[in-house]
Motif scaffolding. Structure first.
Motif, PDB file in Angstrom:
ATOM      1  N   LEU A   1      -0.251  16.216  -5.088  1.00 35.91           N
ATOM      2  CA  LEU A   1       0.217  17.009  -6.221  1.00 35.91           C
ATOM      3  C   LEU A   1      -0.331  18.435  -6.149  1.00 35.91           C
ATOM      4  O   LEU A   1       0.408  19.409  -6.393  1.00 35.91           O
ATOM      5  N   HIS A   2      -1.603  18.585  -5.820  1.00 36.37           N
ATOM      6  CA  HIS A   2      -2.201  19.926  -5.718  1.00 36.37           C
ATOM      7  C   HIS A   2      -1.513  20.745  -4.621  1.00 36.37           C
ATOM      8  O   HIS A   2      -1.184  21.924  -4.815  1.00 36.37           O
ATOM      9  N   ALA A   3      -1.256  20.106  -3.473  1.00 35.82           N
ATOM     10  CA  ALA A   3      -0.600  20.813  -2.369  1.00 35.82           C
ATOM     11  C   ALA A   3       0.810  21.228  -2.750  1.00 35.82           C
ATOM     12  O   ALA A   3       1.278  22.319  -2.394  1.00 35.82           O
ATOM     13  N   ALA A   4       1.514  20.371  -3.480  1.00 32.98           N
ATOM     14  CA  ALA A   4       2.873  20.700  -3.912  1.00 32.98           C
ATOM     15  C   ALA A   4       2.866  21.905  -4.841  1.00 32.98           C
ATOM     16  O   ALA A   4       3.718  22.808  -4.731  1.00 32.98           O
ATOM     17  N   ARG A   5       1.907  21.948  -5.751  1.00 31.48           N
ATOM     18  CA  ARG A   5       1.841  23.072  -6.696  1.00 31.48           C
ATOM     19  C   ARG A   5       1.505  24.381  -6.005  1.00 31.48           C
ATOM     20  O   ARG A   5       1.944  25.452  -6.451  1.00 31.48           O
TER      21      ARG A   5
ATOM     22  N   ALA B   1       0.814  -1.218   0.000  1.00 27.80           N
ATOM     23  CA  ALA B   1       0.000   0.000   0.000  1.00 27.80           C
ATOM     24  C   ALA B   1       0.844   1.263   0.000  1.00 27.80           C
ATOM     25  O   ALA B   1       0.374   2.337  -0.361  1.00 27.80           O
ATOM     26  N   ARG B   2       2.082   1.166   0.415  1.00 22.14           N
ATOM     27  CA  ARG B   2       2.918   2.353   0.581  1.00 22.14           C
ATOM     28  C   ARG B   2       3.688   2.672  -0.702  1.00 22.14           C
ATOM     29  O   ARG B   2       4.188   1.789  -1.373  1.00 22.14           O
ATOM     30  N   ARG B   3       3.735   3.958  -1.036  1.00 24.31           N
ATOM     31  CA  ARG B   3       4.471   4.431  -2.199  1.00 24.31           C
ATOM     32  C   ARG B   3       5.378   5.586  -1.782  1.00 24.31           C
ATOM     33  O   ARG B   3       5.136   6.257  -0.772  1.00 24.31           O
ATOM     34  N   ARG B   4       6.405   5.817  -2.582  1.00 25.84           N
ATOM     35  CA  ARG B   4       7.321   6.932  -2.319  1.00 25.84           C
ATOM     36  C   ARG B   4       7.078   8.029  -3.361  1.00 25.84           C
ATOM     37  O   ARG B   4       6.921   7.744  -4.557  1.00 25.84           O
ATOM     38  N   ILE B   5       7.082   9.267  -2.893  1.00 28.62           N
ATOM     39  CA  ILE B   5       6.923  10.429  -3.768  1.00 28.62           C
ATOM     40  C   ILE B   5       8.134  11.332  -3.583  1.00 28.62           C
ATOM     41  O   ILE B   5       8.522  11.638  -2.456  1.00 28.62           O
ATOM     42  N   THR B   6       8.720  11.747  -4.693  1.00 28.86           N
ATOM     43  CA  THR B   6       9.814  12.715  -4.666  1.00 28.86           C
ATOM     44  C   THR B   6       9.349  13.971  -5.389  1.00 28.86           C
ATOM     45  O   THR B   6       8.898  13.908  -6.538  1.00 28.86           O
ATOM     46  N   VAL B   7       9.470  15.107  -4.701  1.00 30.39           N
ATOM     47  CA  VAL B   7       9.074  16.387  -5.291  1.00 30.39           C
ATOM     48  C   VAL B   7      10.299  17.288  -5.342  1.00 30.39           C
ATOM     49  O   VAL B   7      10.996  17.451  -4.331  1.00 30.39           O
ATOM     50  N   VAL B   8      10.550  17.855  -6.522  1.00 31.96           N
ATOM     51  CA  VAL B   8      11.642  18.811  -6.695  1.00 31.96           C
ATOM     52  C   VAL B   8      11.034  20.135  -7.148  1.00 31.96           C
ATOM     53  O   VAL B   8      10.330  20.192  -8.161  1.00 31.96           O
ATOM     54  N   PHE B   9      11.296  21.192  -6.393  1.00 28.72           N
ATOM     55  CA  PHE B   9      10.770  22.521  -6.702  1.00 28.72           C
ATOM     56  C   PHE B   9      11.824  23.345  -7.445  1.00 28.72           C
ATOM     57  O   PHE B   9      13.030  23.135  -7.278  1.00 28.72           O
ATOM     58  N   ALA B  10      11.346  24.311  -8.219  1.00 25.47           N
ATOM     59  CA  ALA B  10      12.254  25.211  -8.942  1.00 25.47           C
ATOM     60  C   ALA B  10      12.916  26.203  -8.000  1.00 25.47           C
ATOM     61  O   ALA B  10      14.014  26.682  -8.264  1.00 25.47           O
ATOM     62  N   ALA B  11      12.259  26.500  -6.882  1.00 27.20           N
ATOM     63  CA  ALA B  11      12.803  27.413  -5.874  1.00 27.20           C
ATOM     64  C   ALA B  11      12.348  26.908  -4.508  1.00 27.20           C
ATOM     65  O   ALA B  11      11.581  25.947  -4.410  1.00 27.20           O
ATOM     66  N   ALA B  12      12.838  27.547  -3.463  1.00 29.06           N
ATOM     67  CA  ALA B  12      12.477  27.109  -2.121  1.00 29.06           C
ATOM     68  C   ALA B  12      10.956  27.113  -1.943  1.00 29.06           C
ATOM     69  O   ALA B  12      10.292  28.103  -2.239  1.00 29.06           O
ATOM     70  N   ALA B  13      10.410  25.972  -1.493  1.00 34.22           N
ATOM     71  CA  ALA B  13       8.959  25.827  -1.352  1.00 34.22           C
ATOM     72  C   ALA B  13       8.492  26.319   0.014  1.00 34.22           C
ATOM     73  O   ALA B  13       9.271  26.448   0.962  1.00 34.22           O
ATOM     74  N   ARG B  14       7.185  26.593   0.077  1.00 26.35           N
ATOM     75  CA  ARG B  14       6.587  26.971   1.356  1.00 26.35           C
ATOM     76  C   ARG B  14       6.750  25.835   2.364  1.00 26.35           C
ATOM     77  O   ARG B  14       6.568  24.665   2.021  1.00 26.35           O
ATOM     78  N   ARG B  15       7.093  26.176   3.591  1.00 27.04           N
ATOM     79  CA  ARG B  15       7.321  25.162   4.610  1.00 27.04           C
ATOM     80  C   ARG B  15       5.994  24.543   5.077  1.00 27.04           C
ATOM     81  O   ARG B  15       4.942  25.173   5.020  1.00 27.04           O
ATOM     82  N   ASN B  16       6.103  23.296   5.543  1.00 25.91           N
ATOM     83  CA  ASN B  16       4.975  22.575   6.147  1.00 25.91           C
ATOM     84  C   ASN B  16       3.776  22.445   5.207  1.00 25.91           C
ATOM     85  O   ASN B  16       2.620  22.400   5.652  1.00 25.91           O
ATOM     86  N   TRP B  17       4.023  22.380   3.898  1.00 28.46           N
ATOM     87  CA  TRP B  17       2.909  22.286   2.963  1.00 28.46           C
ATOM     88  C   TRP B  17       2.223  20.916   2.999  1.00 28.46           C
ATOM     89  O   TRP B  17       1.109  20.753   2.479  1.00 28.46           O
ATOM     90  N   THR B  18       2.842  19.935   3.652  1.00 29.04           N
ATOM     91  CA  THR B  18       2.235  18.602   3.746  1.00 29.04           C
ATOM     92  C   THR B  18       1.434  18.398   5.025  1.00 29.04           C
ATOM     93  O   THR B  18       0.839  17.335   5.219  1.00 29.04           O
ATOM     94  N   ALA B  19       1.394  19.392   5.906  1.00 29.88           N
ATOM     95  CA  ALA B  19       0.835  19.198   7.248  1.00 29.88           C
ATOM     96  C   ALA B  19      -0.627  18.758   7.215  1.00 29.88           C
ATOM     97  O   ALA B  19      -1.067  17.978   8.072  1.00 29.88           O
TER      98      ALA B  19
END
Length: 297
Positions: free
Chosen positions: A268-272, A221-239
């Protein structure tokens, strides 16, 4: 098909194998995994007839293995099983005759197998004169000289440099493609993931994970997600995301794990909304992650 059912072995108070059950399909590369002391070597020795199990059955091609199982199996132990002062060709021919070959047939088989493992130019040299990697080749030649259907290797990559690992791995792939079933133990999980179609994981004498690697990866059931941003992302966006665990977080690189309760579209929406996304990778767990999860249960 090699079938192991209910295999049990006890040494005094120690239960080395505890009702081990799994099957091995022909013409496949199978990784035998487990922590130190898990029972891997005992299992291999039972397959080869070097250890008599207390219970369970071992079948090959639908029938029980007999006393002549050495003709079906080739074995390469972790510790050297060669005579250091013998010449390579003499050594391999000697083991061929031990397997029951007549001298002439043993000579022909020796020449063929030494070439096959890429050691044809070493035939006249003594084993003690060879590098570690070339000794591994000769050890493999000894295991193959009688043309076994099943090859059992105990830590065959131990001590090899990266080039030696690549060459040895390619050789095992060729053997499997030519029809040999190859079962090998290793602690190098990345190497097993690259080479093997199937895995068997043992812990405390029990099989805790077995099957085709890709199916096991899809089933979890578990998957890994890697997100790479073009610039420093907002902190705690996964909370606010359910089913998401942050494994690693830097300004531009974030690695997450997503369990069965997680929603990929929401991630994906939260990352964007956190910043401009350059890369969003969604991957099944690695063999190392599957191993840690299975052994940790």
């Amino acid at each position: 098909m090699l079938e192991i059912e209910g295999l049990t072995k006890r040494y005094g108070a120690t239960l080395a194998l505890d009702d081990c059950t799994f099957s091995v399909a022909p013409k496949r590369l199978i990784g035998l995994l487990g922590p130190n002391g898990a029972g891997k070597t005992t299992l291999m020795r039972c397959l080869l007839g070097l250890v008599v199990p207390d219970g369970g059955t071992i079948r090959w091609s639908g029938g029980p293995l007999g006393e002549d199982r050495g003709r079906n199996f080739g074995y390469m132990p972790e510790e050297r099983g060669l005579y250091p002062t013998m010449r390579v060709d003499e050594q391999v021919r000697y083991f061929a005759m031990l397997s029951g070959m007549a001298p002439a047939a043993a000579g022909r088989a020796t020449a063929d197998v030494v070439r096959r493992v890429g050691a044809g130019d070493l035939s006249g040299r003594r084993v003690e004169e060879l590098s570690h990697g070339n000794q591994q080749r000769i050890q493999l030649a000894v295991a193959l000289v009688h043309n076994p259907e099943i090859l059992v290797l105990d830590e065959p990559f131990a001590g090899l440099d990266p080039l030696g690992v690549d060459q040895f791995g390619a050789l095992l792939l060729d053997l499997a493609a030519d029809g040999t079933t190859v079962l090998f133990s290793s602690h190098q999980l990345d190497l097993v993931q690259d080479l093997c179609q199937d895995i068997v994981t043992i812990n405390h004498g029990r099989v805790v994970l077995a099957g085709e690697l890709e199916q096991l990866q899809r089933a979890t059931a578990r998957r890994r997600i890697t997100v790479v941003f073009a610039a420093a992302a907002r902190r705690n966006w996964t909370a606010a995301l359910d089913g998401v665990t942050v494994e690693k977080a830097e300004d531009r690189h974030v690695r997450l794990s997503l369990d069965a309760g997680g929603d990929l579209d929401r991630v994906l929406h939260a990352a964007r909304t956190a910043g401009p996304v350059l890369r969003f990778d969604y991957q099944p767990p690695s063999l190392e992650e599957l191993f840690r999860e299975a052994v940790g249960r």
